[in-house]
Design a protein around this motif. Structure first.
Motif, PDB file in Angstrom:
ATOM      1  N   VAL A 119       0.840  -1.190   0.000  1.00 28.61           N
ATOM      2  CA  VAL A 119       0.000   0.000   0.000  1.00 28.61           C
ATOM      3  C   VAL A 119       0.884   1.252   0.000  1.00 28.61           C
ATOM      4  CG1 VAL A 119      -1.724   1.281   1.309  1.00 28.61           C
ATOM      5  CG2 VAL A 119      -1.821  -1.217   1.204  1.00 28.61           C
ATOM      6  N   SER A 130      14.177  -1.861  10.419  1.00 29.24           N
ATOM      7  CA  SER A 130      13.239  -2.894  10.816  1.00 29.24           C
ATOM      8  C   SER A 130      11.797  -2.435  10.561  1.00 29.24           C
ATOM      9  CB  SER A 130      13.439  -3.194  12.296  1.00 29.24           C
ATOM     10  OG  SER A 130      12.654  -4.277  12.652  1.00 29.24           O
ATOM     11  N   GLY A 131      11.000  -3.315   9.986  1.00 32.45           N
ATOM     12  CA  GLY A 131       9.578  -3.028   9.832  1.00 32.45           C
ATOM     13  C   GLY A 131       9.197  -2.194   8.628  1.00 32.45           C
ATOM     14  N   GLY A 180       9.161  -3.197   5.512  1.00 33.64           N
ATOM     15  CA  GLY A 180       8.494  -3.981   4.479  1.00 33.64           C
ATOM     16  C   GLY A 180       9.439  -4.772   3.590  1.00 33.64           C
ATOM     17  N   LYS A 181      10.611  -5.102   4.091  1.00 31.29           N
ATOM     18  CA  LYS A 181      11.586  -5.826   3.263  1.00 31.29           C
ATOM     19  C   LYS A 181      11.062  -7.217   2.879  1.00 31.29           C
ATOM     20  CE  LYS A 181      14.989  -5.366   6.259  1.00 31.29           C
ATOM     21  NZ  LYS A 181      14.294  -4.526   7.262  1.00 31.29           N
ATOM     22  N   GLU A 182      10.468  -7.878   3.861  1.00 30.72           N
ATOM     23  CA  GLU A 182       9.957  -9.220   3.557  1.00 30.72           C
ATOM     24  C   GLU A 182       8.822  -9.143   2.527  1.00 30.72           C
ATOM     25  OE1 GLU A 182       8.763 -11.578   6.940  1.00 30.72           O
ATOM     26  OE2 GLU A 182       7.541 -12.849   5.638  1.00 30.72           O
ATOM     27  N   LEU A 183       7.975  -8.153   2.713  1.00 32.85           N
ATOM     28  CA  LEU A 183       6.863  -7.958   1.782  1.00 32.85           C
ATOM     29  C   LEU A 183       7.394  -7.740   0.368  1.00 32.85           C
ATOM     30  CD1 LEU A 183       3.780  -7.621   1.777  1.00 32.85           C
ATOM     31  CD2 LEU A 183       4.138  -5.183   2.082  1.00 32.85           C
ATOM     32  N   ARG A 187       5.496  -1.879  10.655  1.00 31.96           N
ATOM     33  CA  ARG A 187       5.043  -2.888  11.613  1.00 31.96           C
ATOM     34  C   ARG A 187       4.460  -2.202  12.856  1.00 31.96           C
ATOM     35  NH1 ARG A 187       9.282  -5.784  12.332  1.00 31.96           N
ATOM     36  NH2 ARG A 187       8.834  -7.329  10.746  1.00 31.96           N
ATOM     37  N   ARG A 216       1.095  -0.725  11.984  1.00 31.35           N
ATOM     38  CA  ARG A 216       0.076  -1.773  11.880  1.00 31.35           C
ATOM     39  C   ARG A 216      -0.401  -2.204  13.271  1.00 31.35           C
ATOM     40  NH1 ARG A 216       2.225  -7.397  10.527  1.00 31.35           N
ATOM     41  NH2 ARG A 216       2.473  -7.238  12.756  1.00 31.35           N
TER      42      ARG A 216
HETATM   43  N1  LIG Z   1       3.649  -0.756   1.873  1.00 32.80           N
HETATM   44  C1  LIG Z   1       3.043  -1.610   2.697  1.00 32.80           C
HETATM   45  N2  LIG Z   1       1.705  -1.811   2.595  1.00 32.80           N
HETATM   46  C2  LIG Z   1       1.062  -2.651   3.415  1.00 32.80           C
HETATM   47  N3  LIG Z   1       1.653  -3.338   4.394  1.00 32.80           N
HETATM   48  C3  LIG Z   1       2.975  -3.182   4.572  1.00 32.80           C
HETATM   49  C4  LIG Z   1       3.733  -2.326   3.727  1.00 32.80           C
HETATM   50  N4  LIG Z   1       5.019  -2.387   4.114  1.00 32.80           N
HETATM   51  C5  LIG Z   1       5.068  -3.234   5.157  1.00 32.80           C
HETATM   52  N5  LIG Z   1       3.838  -3.724   5.439  1.00 32.80           N
HETATM   53  C6  LIG Z   1       3.491  -4.647   6.534  1.00 32.80           C
HETATM   54  O1  LIG Z   1       4.262  -4.258   7.662  1.00 32.80           O
HETATM   55  C7  LIG Z   1       4.754  -5.387   8.358  1.00 32.80           C
HETATM   56  C8  LIG Z   1       6.264  -5.370   8.413  1.00 32.80           C
HETATM   57  O2  LIG Z   1       6.797  -5.607   7.135  1.00 32.80           O
HETATM   58  P1  LIG Z   1       7.998  -6.631   6.865  1.00 32.80           P
HETATM   59  O3  LIG Z   1       7.921  -7.786   7.787  1.00 32.80           O
HETATM   60  O4  LIG Z   1       8.050  -6.899   5.414  1.00 32.80           O
HETATM   61  O5  LIG Z   1       9.213  -5.703   7.312  1.00 32.80           O
HETATM   62  P2  LIG Z   1      10.776  -5.998   7.357  1.00 32.80           P
HETATM   63  O6  LIG Z   1      11.428  -4.877   6.672  1.00 32.80           O
HETATM   64  O7  LIG Z   1      11.031  -7.381   6.858  1.00 32.80           O
HETATM   65  O8  LIG Z   1      11.085  -5.896   8.902  1.00 32.80           O
HETATM   66  P3  LIG Z   1      12.271  -6.591   9.757  1.00 32.80           P
HETATM   67  O9  LIG Z   1      13.558  -5.957   9.324  1.00 32.80           O
HETATM   68  O10 LIG Z   1      11.897  -6.216  11.148  1.00 32.80           O
HETATM   69  O11 LIG Z   1      12.209  -8.045   9.487  1.00 32.80           O
HETATM   70  C9  LIG Z   1       4.186  -6.588   7.651  1.00 32.80           C
HETATM   71  O12 LIG Z   1       2.995  -6.957   8.270  1.00 32.80           O
HETATM   72  C10 LIG Z   1       3.917  -6.072   6.250  1.00 32.80           C
HETATM   73  O13 LIG Z   1       2.905  -6.808   5.633  1.00 32.80           O
END
Ligand SMILES: Nc1ncnc2c1ncn2[C@@H]1O[C@H](COP(=O)(O)OP(=O)(O)OP(=O)(O)O)[C@@H](O)[C@H]1O
Ligand SMILES: [Mg+2]
Length: 464
Positions: free
Chosen positions: A122, A151-152, A154-157, A339, A342
């Motif tokens: 989003v 952290s948080g 959205g890297k995994e996303l 995160r 959310r």
């Molecule tokens: N642009 C976005 N739109 C909707 N949801 C998002 C978006 N970016 C991140 N999220 C949501 O936010 C949460 C954190 O994202 P994610 O786990 O991908 O972060 P990360 O960068 O991998 O964090 P970490 O380094 O802590 O592992 C997830 O629930 C993800 O679905």
């Protein structure tokens, strides 16, 4: 009679035409269809019904011995075939299976839809659009992608989105959290082991690289790998083959690698903690996922998205966010990025008793940082770095919230969580809330500790 006796509701039709109309009118869960009928025969009705709704289960009925017709019916989409005279047993069992099956199909479709929305990215800010453009360019290739960002963010996303838009989408996406796996287990996790290759290896294990063959492996928190593991991973990337521990055999693997870290790998290289040759291998397509405070325009949309999702997940009524509340949310620093946002929205949706979320309903730390921002007014557009610095200095003078009551710990899970939370708070206190030091003392990577703080809502709030 069989069906009614089993408590099914049934609707009869006296001809093919009549049947077609009945299906459209009644939307049944399944159809029993005779073949020899006046006017339109059963095969034609079957094809018409199938064209109308290919998920509708249709069971054919015919005079015995019509094997050729049965084969043709199955080819045209019927799920099964009954001979006359009908056997009660067979009708009941088949129907039960067919209905179960279509229930599963429907459930699967719903889950897929839910997953899709879970993986929706989003936002429309320029910063996010840059990321999405890189994703689009990288996805169709086999190139290694390195995702960087706090952290948080959205890297995994993003990693999952790359996989889903790649030619490997039909294959597995295998995730490895390099920070969460203990040092002595990570090699067997990644590369697998043979039975008896070390004490405790009672069964053979296939490693993550092998599992990801023809698909994508996501090496999360790649900056937390030990030197020894780094060397082995480098070898896999170079040779595209793995060796299970305790085996001399090499296994070819075809794996696309996506790595992620919230560490500055270049600094880690300078400190001698990360191999530069591995870094160059991983850093083919770097994608920096920006922190939320650099794309505040996206916050209102994200708030709506998470509010809607929470409402659906928890069966709650939708809520409005009043403009002032939305404003405050948009200005907050969001150290835990999306995160944290959310989790905040989920909490608000569950805890706010009224239909509208007002500023007063927001957690105190979010409201308070707003107050400090108001003292030093900042134009909204430029509210990135300076506002962030202001928020930072506020929180420097703060204490972490310490409500550690493991209240209402009903299940084992809840008890464990409560205990872990209490332990972390205790250790943080002992170390004056110095995260790096605490992480070192309790022997967990810093990123993991941050995640736990986030997960348990161990939060900073303004003193006094
Ligand atoms: N642009 C976005 N739109 C909707 N949801 C998002 C978006 N970016 C991140 N999220 C949501 O936010 C949460 C954190 O994202 P994610 O786990 O991908 O972060 P990360 O960068 O991998 O964090 P970490 O380094 O802590 O592992 C997830 O629930 C993800 O679905
Ligand atoms: Mg992650």
């Amino acid at each position: 009679m069989i069906l009614e006796y089993e408590d099914y509701q049934f609707v009869g039709a006296v001809s093919g035409q009549d049947g077609l109309a009945a299906v459209q009118r009644e939307r049944p869960d399944a159809v029993l269809l005779d073949i020899k009928m006046p006017g339109m025969d059963g095969m034609e009705v079957l094809r018409k019904l199938h064209a109308l709704d290919e998920t509708l289960p249709i069971i054919m009925i015919s005079g015995h011995g019509a094997t050729a017709t049965a084969v043709e019916a199955i080819k045209s989409g019927a799920v099964d075939f009954f001979d006359k005279p009908l056997s009660t047993e067979r009708v009941i069992v088949t129907l039960r299976n067919v209905l179960k099956q279509s229930e599963l199909v429907a459930e699967n479709r719903d889950l897929k839809l839910a997953m899709e929305s879970r993986y929706e990215i989003v936002g429309q800010s320029p910063a996010l659009r840059t990321v999405l453009e890189s994703v689009q360019r990288a996805a169709p290739t086999n190139a290694t992608v390195l995702l960087l960002g706090e952290s948080g963010v959205g890297k995994e996303l993003v990693a999952r989105t790359i996989h889903r838009n790649s030619p490997r989408a039909g294959q597995r996406f295998v995730q490895v959290n390099c920070a969460a796996i203990p040092e002595e287990l990570i090699e067997s996790e990644l590369f697998g082991h043979e039975k008896g290759s070390f004490t405790g290896a009672t069964e053979k294990q296939v490693g993550k690289f092998e599992q990801a063959d023809r698909g994508t492996i996501f090496l999360d928190e790649v900056g937390d790998m030990s030197q020894k593991t780094q060397a082995k991973v480098l070898r896999v990337l170079q040779e595209q083959e793995v060796e299970r521990l305790g085996s001399a055999r090499t296994i070819k693997v075809d794996v696309r690698v996506i790595a992620a870290t919230n560490k500055n790998l270049e600094e880690a290289i300078e400190r001698g903690e990360f191999r530069d040759d591995l870094y160059f291998r991983l850093n083919v397509i770097p994608i920096v996922v920006p922190p939320l405070r650099d794309r505040r325009e996206d916050i209102p949309r994200l708030v709506q998205h998470f509010a809607k999702r929470t409402a659906e997940e928890h069966n709650l009524k939708p809520k409005r966010f009043e403009p002032a509340a939305m404003d405050t949310l948009s200005r907050y620093r969001w150290r835990g990025n999306i995160r944290e946002l959310r989790n905040t929205i989920e909490r608000l949706m569950i805890m706010t008793p009224t239909d509208a979320v007002r500023v007063e309903d927001l957690p105190s730390d979010i409201r308070n940082s707003e107050a400090s921002a108001a003292r030093a007014p900042m134009p909204a557009a430029a509210a990135t770095a300076p506002a962030a610095a202001a928020a930072e200095s506020t929180s420097a003078a703060t204490a972490l919230k310490t409500d550690t009551q493991p209240a209402g710990a009903g299940t084992l899970r809840e008890f464990k969580d409560a205990a872990e939370r209490a332990y972390l708070v205790q250790k943080l206190r002992e170390n004056n809330w110095n995260i790096s030091k605490t992480a070192e003392i309790i022997d967990t990577p810093r990123s993991n500790l941050y995640k736990k703080l986030e997960q348990y809502g161990i939060k900073q709030e303004v003193d006094g």
